[in-house]
Scaffold this motif. Structure first.
Motif, PDB file in Angstrom:
ATOM      1  N   CYS A  23       0.837  -1.198   0.000  1.00 40.59           N
ATOM      2  CA  CYS A  23       0.000   0.000   0.000  1.00 40.59           C
ATOM      3  C   CYS A  23       0.881   1.260   0.000  1.00 40.59           C
ATOM      4  CB  CYS A  23      -0.913   0.020   1.219  1.00 40.59           C
ATOM      5  SG  CYS A  23      -2.169  -1.290   1.218  1.00 40.59           S
ATOM      6  N   MET A  24       0.667   2.130  -0.987  1.00 44.45           N
ATOM      7  CA  MET A  24       1.414   3.383  -1.053  1.00 44.45           C
ATOM      8  C   MET A  24       0.417   4.531  -1.149  1.00 44.45           C
ATOM      9  SD  MET A  24       4.725   2.951  -0.932  1.00 44.45           S
ATOM     10  CE  MET A  24       5.374   4.436  -1.668  1.00 44.45           C
ATOM     11  N   ASN A  38      17.944  -9.742  14.072  1.00 49.70           N
ATOM     12  CA  ASN A  38      18.299  -8.943  15.257  1.00 49.70           C
ATOM     13  C   ASN A  38      19.699  -8.355  15.212  1.00 49.70           C
ATOM     14  OD1 ASN A  38      19.829 -11.254  15.582  1.00 49.70           O
ATOM     15  ND2 ASN A  38      19.395 -11.490  17.762  1.00 49.70           N
ATOM     16  N   SER A  39      20.376  -8.451  14.075  1.00 48.22           N
ATOM     17  CA  SER A  39      21.722  -7.877  13.999  1.00 48.22           C
ATOM     18  C   SER A  39      21.631  -6.380  13.716  1.00 48.22           C
ATOM     19  CB  SER A  39      22.537  -8.571  12.908  1.00 48.22           C
ATOM     20  OG  SER A  39      22.048  -8.223  11.636  1.00 48.22           O
ATOM     21  N   HIS A  40      22.776  -5.735  13.742  1.00 49.12           N
ATOM     22  CA  HIS A  40      22.798  -4.285  13.554  1.00 49.12           C
ATOM     23  C   HIS A  40      22.628  -3.899  12.087  1.00 49.12           C
ATOM     24  CE1 HIS A  40      23.863  -3.715  17.719  1.00 49.12           C
ATOM     25  NE2 HIS A  40      24.918  -4.521  17.603  1.00 49.12           N
ATOM     26  N   ASN A  41      22.783  -4.858  11.177  1.00 46.51           N
ATOM     27  CA  ASN A  41      22.605  -4.549   9.762  1.00 46.51           C
ATOM     28  C   ASN A  41      21.141  -4.312   9.442  1.00 46.51           C
ATOM     29  OD1 ASN A  41      25.353  -4.907   9.295  1.00 46.51           O
ATOM     30  ND2 ASN A  41      25.098  -7.103   8.937  1.00 46.51           N
ATOM     31  N   ARG A  42      20.891  -3.684   8.317  1.00 43.65           N
ATOM     32  CA  ARG A  42      19.516  -3.434   7.890  1.00 43.65           C
ATOM     33  C   ARG A  42      18.828  -4.737   7.507  1.00 43.65           C
ATOM     34  NH1 ARG A  42      19.635   1.041   3.298  1.00 43.65           N
ATOM     35  NH2 ARG A  42      21.099  -0.465   2.415  1.00 43.65           N
ATOM     36  N   ASP A  43      17.483  -4.668   7.473  1.00 45.16           N
ATOM     37  CA  ASP A  43      16.724  -5.834   7.031  1.00 45.16           C
ATOM     38  C   ASP A  43      17.174  -6.248   5.637  1.00 45.16           C
ATOM     39  OD1 ASP A  43      15.356  -5.626   9.377  1.00 45.16           O
ATOM     40  OD2 ASP A  43      13.566  -4.719   8.504  1.00 45.16           O
ATOM     41  N   ILE A  44      17.103  -7.544   5.364  1.00 51.97           N
ATOM     42  CA  ILE A  44      17.568  -8.081   4.083  1.00 51.97           C
ATOM     43  C   ILE A  44      16.434  -8.028   3.077  1.00 51.97           C
ATOM     44  CG2 ILE A  44      18.352 -10.166   2.909  1.00 51.97           C
ATOM     45  CD1 ILE A  44      19.774 -10.960   5.451  1.00 51.97           C
ATOM     46  N   LEU A  45      16.737  -7.581   1.883  1.00 49.18           N
ATOM     47  CA  LEU A  45      15.804  -7.666   0.764  1.00 49.18           C
ATOM     48  C   LEU A  45      16.311  -8.725  -0.197  1.00 49.18           C
ATOM     49  CD1 LEU A  45      14.777  -4.006  -0.169  1.00 49.18           C
ATOM     50  CD2 LEU A  45      13.642  -5.648   1.311  1.00 49.18           C
ATOM     51  N   TYR A  46      15.477  -9.693  -0.450  1.00 45.63           N
ATOM     52  CA  TYR A  46      15.848 -10.808  -1.332  1.00 45.63           C
ATOM     53  C   TYR A  46      14.941 -10.774  -2.543  1.00 45.63           C
ATOM     54  CZ  TYR A  46      16.145 -15.604  -3.099  1.00 45.63           C
ATOM     55  OH  TYR A  46      16.295 -16.708  -3.900  1.00 45.63           O
ATOM     56  N   LEU A  47      15.532 -10.795  -3.735  1.00 43.66           N
ATOM     57  CA  LEU A  47      14.779 -10.820  -4.979  1.00 43.66           C
ATOM     58  C   LEU A  47      15.181 -12.056  -5.765  1.00 43.66           C
ATOM     59  CD1 LEU A  47      12.809  -9.447  -6.936  1.00 43.66           C
ATOM     60  CD2 LEU A  47      14.748  -8.202  -7.912  1.00 43.66           C
ATOM     61  N   GLY A  48      14.257 -12.993  -5.917  1.00 43.23           N
ATOM     62  CA  GLY A  48      14.527 -14.235  -6.627  1.00 43.23           C
ATOM     63  C   GLY A  48      13.478 -15.277  -6.269  1.00 43.23           C
ATOM     64  N   ALA A  64      12.060   3.187  -4.531  1.00 46.26           N
ATOM     65  CA  ALA A  64      13.095   2.590  -3.666  1.00 46.26           C
ATOM     66  C   ALA A  64      12.493   1.363  -2.994  1.00 46.26           C
ATOM     67  CB  ALA A  64      13.573   3.598  -2.636  1.00 46.26           C
ATOM     68  N   ALA A  65      13.001   0.195  -3.328  1.00 42.75           N
ATOM     69  CA  ALA A  65      12.407  -1.062  -2.854  1.00 42.75           C
ATOM     70  C   ALA A  65      12.401  -1.144  -1.335  1.00 42.75           C
ATOM     71  CB  ALA A  65      13.163  -2.247  -3.442  1.00 42.75           C
ATOM     72  N   ARG A  66      13.445  -0.666  -0.683  1.00 42.83           N
ATOM     73  CA  ARG A  66      13.530  -0.790   0.770  1.00 42.83           C
ATOM     74  C   ARG A  66      12.457   0.037   1.475  1.00 42.83           C
ATOM     75  NH1 ARG A  66      17.091  -3.121   3.881  1.00 42.83           N
ATOM     76  NH2 ARG A  66      18.448  -3.558   2.091  1.00 42.83           N
ATOM     77  N   ALA A  67      12.081   1.172   0.878  1.00 46.23           N
ATOM     78  CA  ALA A  67      11.026   1.998   1.478  1.00 46.23           C
ATOM     79  C   ALA A  67       9.646   1.409   1.218  1.00 46.23           C
ATOM     80  CB  ALA A  67      11.107   3.420   0.926  1.00 46.23           C
ATOM     81  N   GLN A 114      20.843   0.961  -8.203  1.00 44.47           N
ATOM     82  CA  GLN A 114      21.014  -0.340  -7.578  1.00 44.47           C
ATOM     83  C   GLN A 114      19.846  -0.705  -6.659  1.00 44.47           C
ATOM     84  OE1 GLN A 114      23.492  -2.553  -8.061  1.00 44.47           O
ATOM     85  NE2 GLN A 114      24.697  -1.293  -9.460  1.00 44.47           N
ATOM     86  N   SER A 115      19.341   0.262  -5.900  1.00 45.95           N
ATOM     87  CA  SER A 115      18.337  -0.042  -4.873  1.00 45.95           C
ATOM     88  C   SER A 115      16.914   0.217  -5.321  1.00 45.95           C
ATOM     89  CB  SER A 115      18.624   0.776  -3.607  1.00 45.95           C
ATOM     90  OG  SER A 115      18.602   2.165  -3.910  1.00 45.95           O
ATOM     91  N   ASP A 116      16.715   0.689  -6.538  1.00 40.30           N
ATOM     92  CA  ASP A 116      15.371   0.976  -7.033  1.00 40.30           C
ATOM     93  C   ASP A 116      14.846  -0.193  -7.838  1.00 40.30           C
ATOM     94  OD1 ASP A 116      15.590   3.391  -5.839  1.00 40.30           O
ATOM     95  OD2 ASP A 116      16.038   4.519  -7.671  1.00 40.30           O
TER      96      ASP A 116
END
Length: 489
Positions: free
Chosen positions: A274-275, A370-380, A331-334, A307-309
């Protein structure tokens, strides 16, 4: 398979060469004497692809069972279960031969374990450890039952034949021949009885493992990363002991949840997000003609170098710019942080449902951890996640507690249950060179002596039964190996 065979060949070549070299005249006499004395004291003999150890030590341990009433009751129960397994094994092999012959591979009962083919090389230590433990328990059963029946034990030993370890016990043949068939049956059934008990004990410990490990590990907090394969695409985002808690808003509390959530993503229709319309109006809209075709049905609308779009197509109840399905580069992450939807009516307020314009077999998946890295986005493809990370259920309560210990224990227990149980079932088959051969002879002598008076006729009957049992077992092994080779082409 070839790699495994090569290692085995090198090992046996080194063992044989070293053993022969230690007896050459060029070796110092003192060294040769020490080496020979050590082999003789340990009861070790070496021949090509075969190492045997024989000793009379620890015979006193078996002698403690002499005349024990508890031991007699114990092995009496073993005789009952051994006879039941004797007949059950024949029926099971008949069923296995039928299913293997008609090609019902998914229902195949008997499957040979072949290192390097259907046994991962990483699991070979579990396999060999299980074989050694099962063989020792098996032979300890024979030895204790023999001592209980006042049959002298000459000695016991272990051996390694090519890649298969085993154990054996040597009983005094004259003492064994003097006791009744019923007492012999207790000795012959004792080995498979101990294997059956070992399998049941392993099964009990496996189910109690979460309780036993509770002081050191917590469960139900997520799927814990044990390790990452060398070619994992998550090697920079995840690390051992990281806890995965969510897959596309599907909560993950265990490895079962992880597999279920990934499976759900693989079978579910493509999910949208939803946007708000106010945000979408800030982006340039592309018509279908303005997009580029990608492989397997996807469309591209983002400029090169982004890269991120990702290109999304929009479904809205109020078409913007008179386009029925306009495309946007977002932006896929947003986008993936928004509410999930399959239709604009699933969204609250003035909003549209945007779907990633990707191949039909692919999914855009957000993985929270729960790590300090950002959430993972997987495409495949969703199922591709299975090979990217190895997960477990046990989260160490302290950094001093080994992360892989629960998976090592549980894997060893599973091998112990399956192989020790199979060892009990197959070893009692009425076939030559197995315990089932002697069980058959003892059963015929104990049960059929009143009906078949002639010893020659009883021997002939035993040979017929053993021939058919050996043929049945050999046929199962051949059919299983053929099916295994065909399935692994």
């Amino acid at each position: 398979m070839l790699n495994f065979v090569g290692h085995v060949a090198v090992f046996w070549l080194l063992v044989y060469v070293v053993d022969k070299c230690m007896s050459l005249p060029v070796i110092a006499r003192r060294v040769r004497a020490v080496y020979g004395a050590a082999k003789e004291a340990a009861g070790i003999s070496i021949s090509p692809c075969y190492i045997k150890l024989y000793t009379t030590r620890f015979n006193w341990l078996f002698a403690k069972a002499e005349g024990s009433r508890v031991a007699r009751i114990w092995f009496g129960c073993g005789t009952l279960f051994g006879v039941l397994l004797f007949f059950s094994s024949v029926m099971l092999l008949c069923v296995a031969l039928y299913k293997g012959s008609v090609g019902k591979d998914d229902e195949q009962v008997l499957t040979p374990v072949m290192p390097g083919l259907n046994l991962p090389t990483s699991d070979v230590p579990y396999y060999l450890t299980t074989l050694i433990v099962s063989a020792l328990f098996h032979e300890a059963g024979h030895a204790l039952a023999a001592a209980c029946e006042m049959v002298r034990i000459n000695g016991w030993g272990m051996f390694l034949l090519l890649v298969y370890p085993g154990a054996y016990v040597e009983l005094h043949p004259d003492h064994l021949a003097l006791i009744s068939a019923q007492r012999q049956l207790r000795i012959y059934c004792a080995g498979v009885w101990h294997n059956l008990v070992l399998a049941l004990c392993g099964l009990a410990v496996f189910f109690l493992l979460p309780t036993l490990l509770l002081p050191f590990y917590s469960r139900g907090t997520g799927a814990v990363v044990l390790y990452l394969p060398e070619d994992s695409i998550f090697s920079e985002q995840l690390s051992p002991s990281t806890v995965i808690s969510d897959v596309n808003m599907c909560p993950v509390f265990s490895t079962d949840d992880w597999f279920n959530c990934v499976q759900k993503q693989a079978h579910a229709p493509l999910t949208g997000y939803c946007m708000p319309t106010a945000i979408l109006k800030q982006y340039h809209l592309y018509s279908y003609a303005d997009t580029a075709a990608l492989q397997e049905g996807g469309r591209g609308c983002c400029p090169d170098g982004t890269q991120s779009d990702l290109c999304f197509h929009m479904l809205s109840n109020s078409p913007i710019m008179n386009m029925s399905t306009p495309y946007l580069c977002l932006a896929a992450r947003a986008v993936v942080t928004r509410q999930l939807c399959s239709h604009p009516r699933d969204c609250k307020g003035p909003a549209a449902c945007v779907f990633p314009s990707i191949p039909s077999s692919s999914r855009l998946i957000r993985i929270r951890h729960n790590s300090h890295n950002r959430d993972i986005l997987y495409l495949g493809e969703a199922r591709g996640l299975y090979s990217t990370v190895v997960l477990g259920d046990y989260n160490p309560r302290s950094s001093y507690v080994p992360l892989l210990l629960p998976i090592i224990i549980s894997t060893q227990l599973l091998y112990l249950v399956s192989l020790s149980g199979a060892f009990a079932l197959l070893n009692v088959v009425p076939a030559y060179a197995l315990d089932g051969q002697w069980v058959t002879i003892a059963l015929v002598e104990a049960w059929l002596e009143p009906c078949i008076k002639s010893q020659k006729q009883r021997t002939l009957f035993c040979n017929c039964v053993l021939f058919m049992g050996t043929f049945l077992l050999a046929a199962n092994v051949i059919v299983s190996i053929i099916n295994l080779v065909i399935n692994n082409r």
